[in-house]
Design a protein around this motif. Structure first.
Motif, PDB file in Angstrom:
ATOM      1  N   ASP A 101       0.869  -1.178   0.000  1.00  0.00           N
ATOM      2  CA  ASP A 101       0.000   0.000   0.000  1.00  0.00           C
ATOM      3  C   ASP A 101       0.900   1.220   0.000  1.00  0.00           C
ATOM      4  OD1 ASP A 101      -1.406   2.305   1.288  1.00  0.00           O
ATOM      5  OD2 ASP A 101      -3.080   0.892   1.358  1.00  0.00           O
ATOM      6  N   ALA A 102       0.769   2.074  -0.988  1.00  0.00           N
ATOM      7  CA  ALA A 102       1.671   3.209  -1.150  1.00  0.00           C
ATOM      8  C   ALA A 102       1.586   4.200   0.003  1.00  0.00           C
ATOM      9  CB  ALA A 102       1.384   3.924  -2.472  1.00  0.00           C
ATOM     10  N   GLU A 103       0.442   4.292   0.667  1.00  0.00           N
ATOM     11  CA  GLU A 103       0.271   5.268   1.741  1.00  0.00           C
ATOM     12  C   GLU A 103       0.740   4.752   3.094  1.00  0.00           C
ATOM     13  OE1 GLU A 103      -3.620   6.917   1.925  1.00  0.00           O
ATOM     14  OE2 GLU A 103      -3.570   7.666  -0.136  1.00  0.00           O
ATOM     15  N   THR A 104       0.585   3.467   3.340  1.00  0.00           N
ATOM     16  CA  THR A 104       0.904   2.923   4.671  1.00  0.00           C
ATOM     17  C   THR A 104       2.181   2.088   4.703  1.00  0.00           C
ATOM     18  OG1 THR A 104      -0.347   0.886   4.320  1.00  0.00           O
ATOM     19  CG2 THR A 104      -1.562   2.795   5.205  1.00  0.00           C
ATOM     20  N   GLY A 105       2.616   1.601   3.541  1.00  0.00           N
ATOM     21  CA  GLY A 105       3.750   0.687   3.497  1.00  0.00           C
ATOM     22  C   GLY A 105       3.377  -0.750   3.819  1.00  0.00           C
ATOM     23  N   ASP A 106       2.098  -1.011   4.102  1.00  0.00           N
ATOM     24  CA  ASP A 106       1.661  -2.370   4.450  1.00  0.00           C
ATOM     25  C   ASP A 106       1.750  -3.292   3.240  1.00  0.00           C
ATOM     26  OD1 ASP A 106       1.119  -1.671   7.064  1.00  0.00           O
ATOM     27  OD2 ASP A 106      -1.002  -1.268   6.694  1.00  0.00           O
ATOM     28  N   VAL A 107       2.061  -4.547   3.500  1.00  0.00           N
ATOM     29  CA  VAL A 107       2.120  -5.556   2.446  1.00  0.00           C
ATOM     30  C   VAL A 107       0.697  -5.926   2.032  1.00  0.00           C
ATOM     31  CG1 VAL A 107       2.809  -7.921   1.873  1.00  0.00           C
ATOM     32  CG2 VAL A 107       4.322  -6.480   3.271  1.00  0.00           C
ATOM     33  N   THR A 108       0.426  -5.853   0.716  1.00  0.00           N
ATOM     34  CA  THR A 108      -0.887  -6.217   0.193  1.00  0.00           C
ATOM     35  C   THR A 108      -0.822  -7.447  -0.704  1.00  0.00           C
ATOM     36  OG1 THR A 108      -0.593  -4.674  -1.650  1.00  0.00           O
ATOM     37  CG2 THR A 108      -1.763  -3.851   0.292  1.00  0.00           C
ATOM     38  N   GLY A 109       0.351  -7.739  -1.258  1.00  0.00           N
ATOM     39  CA  GLY A 109       0.484  -8.843  -2.209  1.00  0.00           C
ATOM     40  C   GLY A 109       0.541 -10.202  -1.534  1.00  0.00           C
ATOM     41  N   ASP A 110      -0.285 -11.131  -2.019  1.00  0.00           N
ATOM     42  CA  ASP A 110      -0.303 -12.471  -1.442  1.00  0.00           C
ATOM     43  C   ASP A 110       1.012 -13.207  -1.678  1.00  0.00           C
ATOM     44  OD1 ASP A 110      -2.858 -12.174  -0.442  1.00  0.00           O
ATOM     45  OD2 ASP A 110      -3.828 -13.039  -2.203  1.00  0.00           O
ATOM     46  N   ASP A 111       1.642 -12.968  -2.819  1.00  0.00           N
ATOM     47  CA  ASP A 111       2.919 -13.627  -3.108  1.00  0.00           C
ATOM     48  C   ASP A 111       3.973 -13.207  -2.094  1.00  0.00           C
ATOM     49  OD1 ASP A 111       4.815 -15.151  -4.916  1.00  0.00           O
ATOM     50  OD2 ASP A 111       5.719 -13.153  -4.991  1.00  0.00           O
ATOM     51  N   LEU A 112       4.047 -11.911  -1.827  1.00  0.00           N
ATOM     52  CA  LEU A 112       5.033 -11.422  -0.862  1.00  0.00           C
ATOM     53  C   LEU A 112       4.714 -11.935   0.542  1.00  0.00           C
ATOM     54  CD1 LEU A 112       7.492  -9.817  -0.083  1.00  0.00           C
ATOM     55  CD2 LEU A 112       6.090  -7.732  -0.082  1.00  0.00           C
ATOM     56  N   LYS A 113       3.440 -11.957   0.903  1.00  0.00           N
ATOM     57  CA  LYS A 113       3.073 -12.514   2.218  1.00  0.00           C
ATOM     58  C   LYS A 113       3.538 -13.961   2.332  1.00  0.00           C
ATOM     59  CE  LYS A 113      -0.942  -9.558   3.071  1.00  0.00           C
ATOM     60  NZ  LYS A 113      -2.429  -9.502   3.188  1.00  0.00           N
ATOM     61  N   GLY A 114       3.381 -14.717   1.254  1.00  0.00           N
ATOM     62  CA  GLY A 114       3.830 -16.099   1.273  1.00  0.00           C
ATOM     63  C   GLY A 114       5.334 -16.214   1.427  1.00  0.00           C
ATOM     64  N   ARG A 115       6.080 -15.347   0.773  1.00  0.00           N
ATOM     65  CA  ARG A 115       7.543 -15.360   0.881  1.00  0.00           C
ATOM     66  C   ARG A 115       7.999 -14.990   2.289  1.00  0.00           C
ATOM     67  NH1 ARG A 115       9.399 -11.407  -3.594  1.00  0.00           N
ATOM     68  NH2 ARG A 115      11.482 -11.990  -2.852  1.00  0.00           N
ATOM     69  N   ILE A 116       7.311 -14.019   2.890  1.00  0.00           N
ATOM     70  CA  ILE A 116       7.648 -13.627   4.261  1.00  0.00           C
ATOM     71  C   ILE A 116       7.330 -14.764   5.227  1.00  0.00           C
ATOM     72  CG2 ILE A 116       7.053 -12.052   6.147  1.00  0.00           C
ATOM     73  CD1 ILE A 116       6.633  -9.865   3.972  1.00  0.00           C
ATOM     74  N   ARG A 117       6.188 -15.418   5.037  1.00  0.00           N
ATOM     75  CA  ARG A 117       5.827 -16.564   5.882  1.00  0.00           C
ATOM     76  C   ARG A 117       6.897 -17.652   5.793  1.00  0.00           C
ATOM     77  NH1 ARG A 117       1.296 -17.584   3.857  1.00  0.00           N
ATOM     78  NH2 ARG A 117      -0.133 -16.755   5.434  1.00  0.00           N
ATOM     79  N   GLU A 118       7.354 -17.949   4.582  1.00  0.00           N
ATOM     80  CA  GLU A 118       8.389 -18.972   4.392  1.00  0.00           C
ATOM     81  C   GLU A 118       9.694 -18.578   5.075  1.00  0.00           C
ATOM     82  OE1 GLU A 118       8.782 -19.675   0.223  1.00  0.00           O
ATOM     83  OE2 GLU A 118       6.761 -20.516   0.018  1.00  0.00           O
ATOM     84  N   LEU A 119      10.043 -17.285   5.013  1.00  0.00           N
ATOM     85  CA  LEU A 119      11.269 -16.820   5.656  1.00  0.00           C
ATOM     86  C   LEU A 119      11.182 -16.973   7.174  1.00  0.00           C
ATOM     87  CD1 LEU A 119      14.060 -15.462   5.343  1.00  0.00           C
ATOM     88  CD2 LEU A 119      12.888 -13.255   5.628  1.00  0.00           C
ATOM     89  N   VAL A 120      10.055 -16.588   7.744  1.00  0.00           N
ATOM     90  CA  VAL A 120       9.876 -16.728   9.196  1.00  0.00           C
ATOM     91  C   VAL A 120       9.965 -18.200   9.596  1.00  0.00           C
ATOM     92  CG1 VAL A 120       8.273 -16.420  11.107  1.00  0.00           C
ATOM     93  CG2 VAL A 120       8.554 -14.594   9.424  1.00  0.00           C
ATOM     94  N   HIS A 121       9.344 -19.082   8.820  1.00  0.00           N
ATOM     95  CA  HIS A 121       9.409 -20.518   9.124  1.00  0.00           C
ATOM     96  C   HIS A 121      10.851 -21.025   9.016  1.00  0.00           C
ATOM     97  CE1 HIS A 121       5.204 -22.036   9.613  1.00  0.00           C
ATOM     98  NE2 HIS A 121       4.931 -20.846   9.109  1.00  0.00           N
ATOM     99  N   ALA A 122      11.606 -20.520   8.038  1.00  0.00           N
ATOM    100  CA  ALA A 122      13.005 -20.929   7.902  1.00  0.00           C
ATOM    101  C   ALA A 122      13.828 -20.493   9.109  1.00  0.00           C
ATOM    102  CB  ALA A 122      13.595 -20.352   6.610  1.00  0.00           C
TER     103      ALA A 122
END
Length: 196
Positions: A169-190
């Motif tokens: 989100d350009a105004e808040t910086g929050d992650v909106t993309g499902d692909d990126l959320k999935g990559r972040i989830r995988e990184l945390v699990h790693a």
């Protein structure tokens, strides 16, 4: 298990802070993530360092025996954490100055009884970074070298993302993309797997 999250950017709408907020919402069961604020850290000054008598960690010649309050809070949070999740960012093809300043404070020894302990030594961390053309990889790679030199194990997995690719989100910086959320989830699990 407790993780500490640190963003290299100070502004609230930073996409790197947004990645940490997303990670907070994607944690496995039994894992906590505390997001540290480094905006109130004073610039590193050896005169404010209890071990400012020299790089080897000699007592401060000016009688300083306590860390500045914001520094003490950050150091205590890092010591209490099992692992680190750092959203590096990039500035001038390296990692941002606020993160360099935080690392300067964290790299200093801690007195435990009569023993000086390096509080970062033996910690494990995962890195992610949001940036422009190189997706923050240049900042992340530079920081991996720097924090690794302080005895931190940086796991191989990482996440780099271009902030203009529509996953924030350009105004808040929050992650909106499902692909990126999935990559972040995988990184945390790693990271959790590396700590287990």
């Amino acid at each position: 298990m407790k993780l500490i999250g640190i963003a290299g950017a100070l502004r609230q709408a930073s996409t790197n802070k947004g990645m940490l907020r997303a990670a907070h919402d994607l944690l496995p069961d039994g894992v906590e993530l505390e997001l540290a604020d480094i905006s109130d850290l004073p610039l590193y000054d050896m005169d404010l360092d209890p071990w400012g008598g020299g790089s080897g960690g000699a007592p401060n010649p000016h009688g300083v025996t306590e860390w500045p309050p914001a520094v003490a809070r950050l150091r205590e949070a890092v010591m209490a954490a099992d692992g680190l999740l750092i959203a590096v960012g990039v500035n001038n093809f390296s990692f941002p100055a606020p993160l360099s300043n935080a690392l300067a404070w964290l790299s200093r020894p801690q007195l435990e009884g009569e023993e000086k302990v390096r509080i970062l030594k033996g910690k494990t961390c995962a890195l992610m970074s949001s940036g422009g053309g190189k997706a923050g990889a240049d900042g992340r790679e530079a920081f991996a070298t720097s924090i690794g030199g302080n005895g931190v194990t940086v796991i191989e997995a990482s996440v780099d993302v271009q902030f203009f690719k529509g996953e924030f989100d350009a105004e808040t910086g929050d992650v909106t993309g499902d692909d990126l959320k999935g990559r972040i989830r995988e990184l945390v699990h790693a990271l959790v797997t590396a700590l287990s």
